[in-house]
Design a protein around this motif. Structure first.
Motif, PDB file in Angstrom:
ATOM      1  N   GLN A 283       0.837  -1.205   0.000  1.00 16.30           N
ATOM      2  CA  GLN A 283       0.000   0.000   0.000  1.00 16.30           C
ATOM      3  C   GLN A 283       0.862   1.240   0.000  1.00 16.30           C
ATOM      4  OE1 GLN A 283      -3.615  -0.123   2.287  1.00 16.30           O
ATOM      5  NE2 GLN A 283      -3.223   1.877   3.184  1.00 16.30           N
ATOM      6  N   ILE A 284       0.478   2.210  -0.815  1.00 15.38           N
ATOM      7  CA  ILE A 284       1.182   3.493  -0.816  1.00 15.38           C
ATOM      8  C   ILE A 284       0.179   4.641  -0.718  1.00 15.38           C
ATOM      9  CG2 ILE A 284       1.275   3.357  -3.342  1.00 15.38           C
ATOM     10  CD1 ILE A 284       3.713   5.331  -3.151  1.00 15.38           C
ATOM     11  N   HIS A 285       0.514   5.583   0.113  1.00 11.98           N
ATOM     12  CA  HIS A 285      -0.277   6.793   0.295  1.00 11.98           C
ATOM     13  C   HIS A 285       0.601   7.937  -0.198  1.00 11.98           C
ATOM     14  CE1 HIS A 285      -2.470   9.590   3.441  1.00 11.98           C
ATOM     15  NE2 HIS A 285      -2.704   9.951   2.186  1.00 11.98           N
ATOM     16  N   PHE A 286       0.137   8.665  -1.217  1.00 11.23           N
ATOM     17  CA  PHE A 286       0.943   9.794  -1.700  1.00 11.23           C
ATOM     18  C   PHE A 286       0.076  11.020  -1.852  1.00 11.23           C
ATOM     19  CE2 PHE A 286      -0.422   9.425  -6.201  1.00 11.23           C
ATOM     20  CZ  PHE A 286      -0.910   8.128  -6.215  1.00 11.23           C
ATOM     21  N   SER A 287       0.735  12.192  -1.743  1.00 12.87           N
ATOM     22  CA  SER A 287      -0.054  13.415  -1.643  1.00 12.87           C
ATOM     23  C   SER A 287       0.745  14.651  -2.025  1.00 12.87           C
ATOM     24  CB  SER A 287      -0.550  13.562  -0.193  1.00 12.87           C
ATOM     25  OG  SER A 287      -1.087  14.850   0.024  1.00 12.87           O
ATOM     26  N   SER A 288       0.006  15.704  -2.290  1.00  9.63           N
ATOM     27  CA  SER A 288       0.643  16.989  -2.555  1.00  9.63           C
ATOM     28  C   SER A 288       0.816  17.756  -1.240  1.00  9.63           C
ATOM     29  CB  SER A 288      -0.220  17.798  -3.529  1.00  9.63           C
ATOM     30  OG  SER A 288      -1.511  17.973  -2.978  1.00  9.63           O
ATOM     31  N   GLN A 289       0.312  17.201  -0.162  1.00  9.20           N
ATOM     32  CA  GLN A 289       0.549  17.763   1.171  1.00  9.20           C
ATOM     33  C   GLN A 289       1.446  16.781   1.917  1.00  9.20           C
ATOM     34  OE1 GLN A 289      -0.393  20.766   1.707  1.00  9.20           O
ATOM     35  NE2 GLN A 289      -1.302  20.685  -0.335  1.00  9.20           N
ATOM     36  N   ASP A 290       1.997  17.231   3.068  1.00  8.16           N
ATOM     37  CA  ASP A 290       2.821  16.245   3.765  1.00  8.16           C
ATOM     38  C   ASP A 290       1.906  15.296   4.530  1.00  8.16           C
ATOM     39  OD1 ASP A 290       3.778  16.918   7.056  1.00  8.16           O
ATOM     40  OD2 ASP A 290       2.202  18.027   5.987  1.00  8.16           O
ATOM     41  N   ILE A 291       2.272  14.040   4.488  1.00 14.09           N
ATOM     42  CA  ILE A 291       1.467  13.005   5.131  1.00 14.09           C
ATOM     43  C   ILE A 291       2.390  12.134   5.970  1.00 14.09           C
ATOM     44  CG2 ILE A 291      -0.375  12.852   3.434  1.00 14.09           C
ATOM     45  CD1 ILE A 291       1.208  10.637   2.118  1.00 14.09           C
ATOM     46  N   LEU A 292       1.791  11.365   6.829  1.00 14.10           N
ATOM     47  CA  LEU A 292       2.629  10.622   7.788  1.00 14.10           C
ATOM     48  C   LEU A 292       2.249   9.171   7.950  1.00 14.10           C
ATOM     49  CD1 LEU A 292       2.043  13.704   9.654  1.00 14.10           C
ATOM     50  CD2 LEU A 292       4.371  12.843   9.879  1.00 14.10           C
ATOM     51  N   THR A 293       1.161   8.741   7.295  1.00 13.94           N
ATOM     52  CA  THR A 293       0.791   7.330   7.424  1.00 13.94           C
ATOM     53  C   THR A 293       0.472   6.737   6.056  1.00 13.94           C
ATOM     54  OG1 THR A 293      -1.604   7.586   7.524  1.00 13.94           O
ATOM     55  CG2 THR A 293      -0.381   7.985   9.563  1.00 13.94           C
ATOM     56  N   PRO A 294       0.523   5.418   5.971  1.00 16.58           N
ATOM     57  CA  PRO A 294       0.176   4.755   4.705  1.00 16.58           C
ATOM     58  C   PRO A 294      -1.303   4.856   4.394  1.00 16.58           C
ATOM     59  CG  PRO A 294       1.408   3.297   6.170  1.00 16.58           C
ATOM     60  CD  PRO A 294       0.968   4.462   6.985  1.00 16.58           C
ATOM     61  N   GLY A 295      -2.088   5.463   5.271  1.00 17.16           N
ATOM     62  CA  GLY A 295      -3.514   5.611   5.020  1.00 17.16           C
ATOM     63  C   GLY A 295      -4.307   4.426   5.542  1.00 17.16           C
ATOM     64  N   ASP A 296      -5.542   4.710   5.927  1.00 18.60           N
ATOM     65  CA  ASP A 296      -6.388   3.658   6.483  1.00 18.60           C
ATOM     66  C   ASP A 296      -6.979   2.800   5.374  1.00 18.60           C
ATOM     67  OD1 ASP A 296      -5.766   5.135   8.644  1.00 18.60           O
ATOM     68  OD2 ASP A 296      -7.812   5.766   9.121  1.00 18.60           O
ATOM     69  N   HIS A 297      -7.656   3.471   4.409  1.00 24.71           N
ATOM     70  CA  HIS A 297      -8.394   2.751   3.369  1.00 24.71           C
ATOM     71  C   HIS A 297      -7.931   3.137   1.974  1.00 24.71           C
ATOM     72  CE1 HIS A 297     -11.144   1.010   6.212  1.00 24.71           C
ATOM     73  NE2 HIS A 297     -11.356   2.191   6.746  1.00 24.71           N
ATOM     74  N   PRO A 298      -7.586   2.120   1.160  1.00 26.66           N
ATOM     75  CA  PRO A 298      -7.187   2.433  -0.217  1.00 26.66           C
ATOM     76  C   PRO A 298      -8.333   3.094  -0.981  1.00 26.66           C
ATOM     77  CG  PRO A 298      -6.788   0.108   0.312  1.00 26.66           C
ATOM     78  CD  PRO A 298      -7.543   0.689   1.449  1.00 26.66           C
ATOM     79  N   ASN A 299      -7.980   4.041  -1.848  1.00 27.48           N
ATOM     80  CA  ASN A 299      -8.955   4.568  -2.804  1.00 27.48           C
ATOM     81  C   ASN A 299      -8.951   3.688  -4.046  1.00 27.48           C
ATOM     82  OD1 ASN A 299      -7.056   7.229  -1.868  1.00 27.48           O
ATOM     83  ND2 ASN A 299      -9.204   7.175  -1.236  1.00 27.48           N
ATOM     84  N   VAL A 300      -7.803   3.052  -4.270  1.00 25.98           N
ATOM     85  CA  VAL A 300      -7.666   2.193  -5.441  1.00 25.98           C
ATOM     86  C   VAL A 300      -7.089   0.849  -4.999  1.00 25.98           C
ATOM     87  CG1 VAL A 300      -6.550   1.896  -7.677  1.00 25.98           C
ATOM     88  CG2 VAL A 300      -7.170   4.205  -6.870  1.00 25.98           C
ATOM     89  N   LEU A 301      -7.758  -0.207  -5.419  1.00 26.32           N
ATOM     90  CA  LEU A 301      -7.247  -1.546  -5.133  1.00 26.32           C
ATOM     91  C   LEU A 301      -6.995  -2.274  -6.445  1.00 26.32           C
ATOM     92  CD1 LEU A 301      -6.619  -4.014  -3.336  1.00 26.32           C
ATOM     93  CD2 LEU A 301      -9.073  -4.547  -3.382  1.00 26.32           C
ATOM     94  N   VAL A 302      -5.749  -2.731  -6.619  1.00 29.18           N
ATOM     95  CA  VAL A 302      -5.432  -3.542  -7.786  1.00 29.18           C
ATOM     96  C   VAL A 302      -5.358  -4.992  -7.298  1.00 29.18           C
ATOM     97  CG1 VAL A 302      -3.759  -4.017  -9.593  1.00 29.18           C
ATOM     98  CG2 VAL A 302      -4.102  -1.667  -8.796  1.00 29.18           C
ATOM     99  N   ALA A 303      -6.267  -5.837  -7.808  1.00 26.21           N
ATOM    100  CA  ALA A 303      -6.306  -7.237  -7.372  1.00 26.21           C
ATOM    101  C   ALA A 303      -5.914  -8.144  -8.523  1.00 26.21           C
ATOM    102  CB  ALA A 303      -7.694  -7.582  -6.854  1.00 26.21           C
ATOM    103  N   MET A 304      -4.808  -8.823  -8.387  1.00 24.59           N
ATOM    104  CA  MET A 304      -4.287  -9.647  -9.478  1.00 24.59           C
ATOM    105  C   MET A 304      -4.935 -11.023  -9.556  1.00 24.59           C
ATOM    106  SD  MET A 304      -2.240  -7.525 -10.877  1.00 24.59           S
ATOM    107  CE  MET A 304      -1.243  -8.492 -12.028  1.00 24.59           C
ATOM    108  N   ASN A 305      -5.623 -11.439  -8.476  1.00 23.72           N
ATOM    109  CA  ASN A 305      -6.330 -12.726  -8.528  1.00 23.72           C
ATOM    110  C   ASN A 305      -7.477 -12.735  -7.506  1.00 23.72           C
ATOM    111  OD1 ASN A 305      -5.280 -13.193  -5.989  1.00 23.72           O
ATOM    112  ND2 ASN A 305      -3.922 -14.863  -6.616  1.00 23.72           N
ATOM    113  N   PRO A 306      -8.336 -13.738  -7.552  1.00 30.34           N
ATOM    114  CA  PRO A 306      -9.486 -13.778  -6.642  1.00 30.34           C
ATOM    115  C   PRO A 306      -9.088 -13.744  -5.171  1.00 30.34           C
ATOM    116  CG  PRO A 306      -9.807 -15.340  -8.423  1.00 30.34           C
ATOM    117  CD  PRO A 306      -8.405 -14.839  -8.553  1.00 30.34           C
ATOM    118  N   ALA A 307      -8.026 -14.467  -4.802  1.00 28.59           N
ATOM    119  CA  ALA A 307      -7.603 -14.491  -3.400  1.00 28.59           C
ATOM    120  C   ALA A 307      -7.261 -13.078  -2.931  1.00 28.59           C
ATOM    121  CB  ALA A 307      -6.396 -15.410  -3.229  1.00 28.59           C
ATOM    122  N   ALA A 308      -6.574 -12.338  -3.786  1.00 29.44           N
ATOM    123  CA  ALA A 308      -6.188 -10.976  -3.433  1.00 29.44           C
ATOM    124  C   ALA A 308      -7.434 -10.107  -3.248  1.00 29.44           C
ATOM    125  CB  ALA A 308      -5.292 -10.387  -4.515  1.00 29.44           C
ATOM    126  N   LEU A 309      -8.435 -10.337  -4.097  1.00 30.08           N
ATOM    127  CA  LEU A 309      -9.678  -9.569  -3.978  1.00 30.08           C
ATOM    128  C   LEU A 309     -10.359  -9.898  -2.654  1.00 30.08           C
ATOM    129  CD1 LEU A 309     -11.734  -7.662  -5.325  1.00 30.08           C
ATOM    130  CD2 LEU A 309     -12.865  -9.690  -6.254  1.00 30.08           C
TER     131      LEU A 309
END
Ligand SMILES: Cc1ncc(C[n+]2csc(CCOP(=O)(O)OP(=O)(O)O)c2C)c(N)n1
Ligand SMILES: Cc1ncc(C[n+]2csc(CCOP(=O)(O)OP(=O)(O)O)c2C)c(N)n1
Ligand code: SF4
Ligand code: SF4
Ligand SMILES: [Mg+2]
Ligand SMILES: [Mg+2]
Lengths: 615, 354, 354, 615
Positions: D66-92
């Motif tokens: 997981q990566i959290h990136f921003s135009s402001q300074d941030i300090l955590t990887p974030g609680d909830h992804p806005n985007v999830l890339v799932a390569m297989n059913p198990a990952a989903l």
């Protein structure tokens, strides 16, 4: 012969001091025995040198034994001897400063020769200068009189004869305080029965010492210390180490679980291994492991196999066992870990006492790894503590740390023998069959949150457990689930915390219920706290006392108790450990009285401290 | 099992169950193995589960103990009693079990790091005591679970995560170490040779006391092919496996054309049988009380990269620890009478207060 | 000593001091020994202090390390640098010292409990790594400091404080264990034979790497006479000492009438020279790369109660751990250039914010 | 081609999830790199499976980044992804529940075949039923498109081609958020330079993914996240493990003491051994010991020999080192012990994070054995923490425990590189000559109560030290004297306590100085505490924050700070450890927010907690 005046005394503190080769421990133990049989209350404290056998006559080779006996009940070996027996200059040098002012000093005059004086660092003989002024000094040529006494005994060498001079001293002091002689005579006959010359020399020396007191002009009076009032029952004198070992055996008998004691020798815990090993006829297995880590794992393995797995050690060994104890917390198997505390850090002072392992017992493992802690508080109480530790371990399927210390292990007191029937029952309650739709789940919990103990050999209950996090309320299968880990952590903590529901409340001794200060203790400070409280009360001040037997969980009323008093004083032989726990738990501004000198707290110190706090 | 071990009726049942015919399935737990695809551990697990029924020991009389490592997972897959302990301590944990309960069949699975690095001390002490435990050392010459550091059996100069410039450690020879530690049963076998592995397990089970079995195990992820020379046909396993058989001349090679002889300076050497003649070939004696020959054979090859002995190096009788302890308890009881708590408390000098 | 070890000038002085003639007094600290009167440790201390000047190593270039036990006290009596560590860990502590500073002469004193019980693992790993440490194991077959429990070298059945009914443990053979652990230098000597002890120390000092020396040491308080047969004239030490000397036939006895031969099954045996003829007698080869013979000799006697070999069993060259590490640092520096912190921080992908 | 609409975003959280074989960590790290170079502030968090290589397609084989990136300074990887890339059913299956409602879900359609669905425990394909309702789902046949992209490449197998599908995903997401492609292209060329077919297949896949985003009708818009404002300087992205390793090397360079790192592998501390071993050209010695006990002793021995002795491990290994650390306390030698904490007790969850070793660090040794403790609080701060731990160790001649945790070790953030010259100086100040009438006494103390460090090789300073109690103010000779032991115990404690005189005061962030609640933290909770405080302030509430870098001794103003606020909240990923220390020290009724789930505390949880406390 004209018997001498007899004067009655309520309490006396005698210290025998000599070279490690002089047999002072034996002398002290024999005197203790006669004293016990006479019915005095008593408390003893040996003081061994650190070296095995330091060169004869040196200061660090001095060995001493102190006994406090009385016609009233007493709880400590006493701060200052009234009588000091010094078998050589080194013994005098290292012990004189403890002797009460005006106290009685009995020296073996023969030993005060130049070589010994020099070894002890005396420029001139203290017997000839004024350094002994202010004491009542008796110069007795013990060695020569002992040798003379053995004259005519068949096949005794001069060296052997001299060896018995400690029995001369014993005889003399036995006379001074009217100790019965028969028990000692019987003991000598039994002990040296196989070596008649030695036996006779010792008997001769003992009698010579006794008679010397009787006849010599030297001693005007002798003393009588009447038996102490005591509850009816059968008594014996017992050391903490013996009591603890027997307590473990008792727990085995009461539970029907064979005792499996695995340990690696370490002072002062080795004595437990020695004592338990003597009783293999109880079906007790003892194993001297290659190290403390192995010992802990062997005990844990034995527990898995359905035995009462116990391991004992002292501070440095506790460090090494910590990872395995953490495994036991995860496996949730019964196990008792005995820590006979000694002065640290590191190797520290192996023969000296200290009670500085409490916080390690609480927190000395990685992760969240809670377990129950019990601390014995008198030599005899070590027996009860061992039974209680085992009871909790078995009932709650958990490792339990039992804290003792060097002082408790080595000192002794009269012990009113318990009725075996009155000892708490310990019910293994092994799992005997499936517990979940025909299956066996090792982590289904009972009302105490304890899990089933399914012992190998039981058909149908085959199961695997391990140190990885597991489904902590059911299958016990490995689980990395976030919620489960939190739940599992909470369950392990709750199981221990709930023990507070069944252990007795903390008892407060506060005669008028309006004391201004509470003196709260744990472990071996019990005796001195009780004694001191009496003294303080005798001085018309009000003080309450309470003593913790269970350190984790704490008795459920502990918070109420400590909050009830305007002042709380916590004496510890560490820099303040229980106090940290209580302050954090209850936010009470408790104060500590801390002594870290490798020796117990003395009554007079604590008395002054309490008075100071009350002022 | 001794009396007073606290669960007589259990034992009763144990006995009752004896002799019931068991199958591989009975020893297979419901947990699915989680090793990497292709890991040698699978083959060992299957061979062990396949062999166990032969012993006729009911699953509830058997305990598997393991330490930490990929190998350590083994315990979860055996449908017997089992403990997955902490790293390196399995032999000590198992010693507690086997000494408390000589009636149980106790097996240990460990890895080269678990057994020889952190656990080395417990291993050698368990062997010298001859505790009744069968120790299966899965030697893959690497730390698998922690993802590829060298182990005490890795070759010198090995480049791993922890030794990017090559390791400096001279490795142990596990068989030699075990023999030096007074082991009474010492063997070596290979994960993918089910027949040989099974034969060795059978002999180990028959040995009363501690049995040490080094199993060459391929870690196809972090140390693939470490044992190719003795393990894989295509790498010449035939030529390189020197199969030790008690009582037989030590010969090997496709046509048995090679053999082992002993030199006057005590070490053993590989020769062409043709050169020295059949009678000169050393006859293997696994039962010799003196461990010297077994030790010499252990040093016949320092690394499993050429001709290497497998099979049983040593198998001699010695008093079994747990049984000796039981006898001691019985002797003590005979001498002192069965323990009586009341008597104990009242022993020595006591006095009565009326 | 490598550069960059932080104290070049120290080293300078060290060098400078080299060659100054030293005496026994220079190695004697101001602490008076506190062993029991008559303890074998006194003789060892005196022999060691007497021998040290011969090495020509200044006292400030020497470090003595010990664990806990009576033997462990040794460190305090040597006027060199010294650390009295914790129980069983001296070899590990010394490994840190010797690996950090190959320029130092590092010696370890340990006991049979310290080295073989709690410290067994560190001992065997130190030996296999061939760390440049000389290890003196004072074997008195008992735990002295803790007042008399049996040790891993005590005989089976021994009655001690912890084994009132006799011990059940089969003991280690320290020399065999060391050889099984890949030790390159292994010897055995006796506390009261100053000459022999000194000769062994000399050879150990000359060996580059780990040297393991078992010293039979009499604990006259808790295990008096354990080695009488090989130690005390009146108990027949002459007949029982089999003195191993590289290159010489292994013969012993007042008239050298006894000898050692090798059997075809690999073990060695004592014979009357007269029966087999001189040429049949085994010639000792301490320098043989293969440890088999040394191992066989270690098992010539299982207990020091009869004819027992003393002297140097094995002495072969192997890469020295600390030096190899130093060479590795040099190689890495050559390959990557001397470490530059700024370069390190800025290595890989960076970006600038103006 | 018609470029698509660009929409600006302030912050985005993306999670790549797939089979452990799918290379998700690599994908994540490449995306991170491009993001860092683009100048966004960022924080990452990998999530490895516990198994080395679980069977492909299984739930427990899923690996995520997981990566959290921003135009402001941030300090955590974030609680909830806005985007999830799932390569297989198990990952989903294992990651969907974290995706924000209405979030973007990109699945590799090709992987949703029966076998995989079954392994993931899906009865029917989630792509075909309504289980994905409420999300913005993009079905992309990544595998097949990747294979097609590699057609015509010389000597590439289908299997290898398929392997590059992670780069297709990387390309696609890189397009979505306008990440620069050149850096990734360069990396691929470098990494696979030796294997042209693989290189070309990966390049093709990456570009195909990028172009697919550009051209496919599927995606209407893509996004831009502008660079974050940042102080001028040179930056890099750094993981906590790397930063800590480099910090130790930096301490070695600044002190001129060669680094000696002895360790026994253990997750997650092994990475330190790996990283340090790569830099032997710094004269760094690394030694993989036989166990943790040996590692600690080797490091201590190296320190005695004049090196910077360091040993690193995780919880179980700390248990094992405790006896040796206690020896280091007695020897008073510089030493750093790094504990990269993980979830316990026992083996626990080796790959999961937790910070539950604080009390063990404080009290996890027998006897009175005090030592300084430093705790790093962000990935980059691990560098400073290592330097500070070494500085204290050397200056005060003491072992220092440095606490990190799995979260810090594995996650990364941009790091403004320090000027080497600005790093604190570390002065070994070896003893060079006699210090007492021509003699050398190893326990004569300086104004900081530190003793001289006399290194072997120094003529005239020969001396012996050990674990037995010693004359702690002078000769260092063994001493069993009662008063000396008490004095020695006090000195060891005072030496550590006095460090408070020089470490910076605790800084409180309280914008208006009138906050009603103080949120006080230590270790890896720093990021979430800061973020949460902002959110709470944005909601118009007042909250003060402070974070402890030194845990022992505490900054001298800590008491004032915690007493200043009506409410004190202490978030910890344990059941409450710092809170015990503070309550005992300062008797403040602080409250805890505790999470023991093997994962970091999330901002939203803490936000609610603070609001609740304020209500
Ligand atoms: C006290 C402790 N130290 C270190 C570790 C980390 N650890 C787990 S397994 C292992 C070694 C695994 O190697 P090996 O024993 O050869 O087993 P394999 O994985 O190769 O089967 C290590 C170092 C641990 N779990 N506990
Ligand atoms: C961790 C730890 N465990 C146990 C001890 C107690 N102990 C000190 S020395 C010793 C054994 C002594 O025997 P040995 O090593 O043979 O030395 P010796 O006294 O016989 O010379 C033991 C068990 C200790 N100091 N530390
Ligand atoms: S890492 Fe190696 S040993 Fe471990 S499971 Fe994978 S293949 Fe097997
Ligand atoms: S106990 Fe034994 S080994 Fe220890 S000092 Fe005394 S005689 Fe020597
Ligand atoms: Mg392995
Ligand atoms: Mg010994």
């Amino acid at each position: 012969m004209a018997t001498k005046a007899v004067q009655e005394k309520e309490r006396v503190v005698v210290r025998f001091a000599g070279d490690s080769g002089d047999g002072m421990q034996l002398t002290g133990n024999r005197f203790t025995n006669a004293t016990a049989l006479l019915g005095n209350d008593l408390a003893t404290l040996p003081d061994f040198p650190a070296e095995i056998r330091a060169p004869a006559g040196t200061l660090h080779g001095v060995s001493a034994f102190q006994i406090h006996f009385s016609s009233q009940d007493i709880l400590t070996p006493g701060d200052h001897p009234n009588v000091l027996v010094a078998m050589n200059p080194a013994a005098l040098k290292t012990n004189l400063h403890d002797l009460e002012k005006g106290g009685t000093l009995i020296v073996n005059e023969d030993a005060f020769v130049d070589r010994n004086l020099e070894k002890a660092g005396y420029q001139s003989s203290p017997l000839d200068d004024e350094s002994l002024e202010g004491y009542q000094v008796y110069r007795v040529p013990m060695t020569s009189m002992t040798v003379r006494a053995s004259e005519g005994i068949e096949g005794i060498t001069k060296k052997d004869a001299e060896r018995s001079k400690n029995l001369f001293a014993l005889g003399l002091v036995s006379w001074m305080y009217g100790r019965p002689t028969d028990v000692t005579v019987r003991w000598i006959e039994k002990k040296f029965g196989s070596k008649p010359p030695i036996r006779d020399a010792n008997l001769a020396a003992f009698k010579a010492g006794y008679n010397f007191g009787e006849t010599a002009e030297l001693f005007g009076v002798h003393y009588e210390v009447k038996p102490a009032p005591a509850e009816p029952g059968t008594y014996r004198n017992v050391h903490g180490a013996t009591a603890l070992a027997w307590g473990l055996i008792a727990a085995s008998v009461k539970s029907g679980l064979p005792l499996f004691y695995a340990s690696y020798p370490i002072t002062p815990a080795s004595e437990l291994l020695h004592e338990i090993s003597r009783h293999k006829n109880f079906g007790v297995r003892t194993l001297q492991a290659e190290d403390e880590i192995a010992a802990a794992n062997m005990a844990l393995g034995a527990s898995f196999a359905g035995h009462l797995g116990v391991t004992g050690t002292s501070g440095p060994g506790m460090d090494l066992k910590s990872e395995t104890i953490s495994l036991a917390v995860a496996l949730e198997l019964p196990m008792v870990i005995v820590d006979v505390q000694r002065a640290g850090p590191s190797t520290g002072m192996p023969t000296k006492t200290e009670a500085a392992d409490l916080l390690m017992a609480m927190y000395g493992r990685h992760g969240e790894s809670p377990l129950p802690i019990v601390a014995s508080y008198t030599p005899a109480n070590c027996f009860d503590a061992a039974v209680e530790a085992a009871r909790i371990a078995v009932k709650y399927r958990t490792p339990v740390i039992l804290l003792s210390d060097t002082f408790l292990a080595n000192s002794s007191e009269p012990w009113r023998l318990p009725e075996v029937a009155d000892l708490p029952n310990i019910e293994p309650a092994f799992a005997t069959g499936p517990n979940k739709d025909g299956e066996f789940w090792p982590y289904i919990r009972d009302e105490h949150l304890a899990r089933p103990w399914a012992v190998p050999g039981t058909p149908g209950l085959e199961h695997r457990i391990g140190g990885l996090e597991k489904e902590a309320e059911g299958t016990g299968n490995i689980s990395y689930d976030a919620a489960n880990h939190e739940r599992a952590t909470a369950l392990r903590a709750a199981k221990v915390a709930r023990i507070a529901e069944e252990i007795p409340e903390l008892i407060v001794d506060d005669p008028d219920g309006d004391a201004e200060i509470l003196v709260l203790g744990w472990g071996s400070t019990y005796g001195v706290i009780q004694v001191t409280a009496r003294r303080v009360r005798d001085r018309g001040k009000k003080v309450a006392t309470a003593h913790l037997f269970h350190l984790n969980p704490l008795p459920r009323n502990t918070g109420d108790v400590v909050r009830r008093y305007p002042k709380v004083l916590i004496p510890e032989t560490n820099t303040g450990q229980l106090i940290k726990i209580l302050r954090a738990e209850f936010l009470v501004d408790a104060a500590g009285y801390n002594k870290v000198q490798g020796v117990p707290i003395f009554g007079e110190e604590l008395e002054e401290e309490i008075i100071r706090r009350l002022a | 099992m001794s009396e007073g071990n606290g669960q007589p009726e259990v034992q009763g049942n144990g006995q009752a169950a004896q002799g019931v015919a068991l199958t591989k399935k009975d020893f297979t737990s419901d947990q699915e193995p989680r090793w990497c695809p292709g890991c040698g551990d699978y083959a060992i697990l299957s061979a062990v589960q396949g062999f166990m029924p032969e012993l006729g020991i009911p699953t509830h009389q058997m305990v598997w103990v393991s330490g930490i490592g990929c190998a350590g997972r083994f315990t979860y897959y055996m449908d017997t009693y089992g403990v997955h302990g902490i790293h390196g301590r399995a032999p000590a944990l198992a010693t507690g079990i086997a000494t408390a309960r000589p009636d149980l069949s106790v097996w240990v699975v460990t890895g080269d790091g678990d057994a020889l690095s952190i656990g080395g001390n417990h291993l050698i002490h368990t062997l010298r005591r001859n505790v009744d435990i069968k120790i299966l050392l899965f030697n893959n010459q690497i730390y698998g679970l922690t993802k590829g550091q060298y182990s005490p059996t890795s070759e010198e100069g090995k480049v791993t995560k922890s030794t990017p410039f090559g390791s400096l450690d001279h490795p142990f020879n596990p068989v030699a170490l075990a023999i030096g530690a007074e082991a009474a049963f010492v063997a070596r076998t290979i994960d993918n040779d089910r027949q040989h592995l099974t034969d060795v397990l059978r002999a180990a089970a028959a040995h009363r006391g501690a049995a040490f079995i080094e199993i060459y195990q391929n870690c196809n992820v972090f140390n693939d092919g470490a044992f190719a020379a003795v393990r894989d046909k295509q790498s010449g396993a035939q030529q390189n496996q020197i199969r030790l058989e008690h009582g037989n001349p030590i010969r090997f090679g496709p046509e048995n054309e090679k053999g082992v002889v002993q030199r006057s300076d005590g070490h053993v050497e590989i020769v062409d049988v043709a050169d020295v003649g059949e009678e000169a070939i050393l006859v293997h004696d696994a039962h010799h009380v003196d461990p010297s020959l077994a030790f010499a054979l252990a040093h016949l090859s320092e690394r499993p990269t050429g001709p290497t002995p497998i099979g049983i190096f040593r198998d001699v009788p010695r008093p079994v620890y747990g049984e000796a302890m039981e006898r001691q308890l019985e002797a003590a009881t005979e001498k002192l009478g069965r323990g009586d708590l009341v008597k104990l408390l009242h022993s020595g000098d006591t006095w009565d207060v009326p």
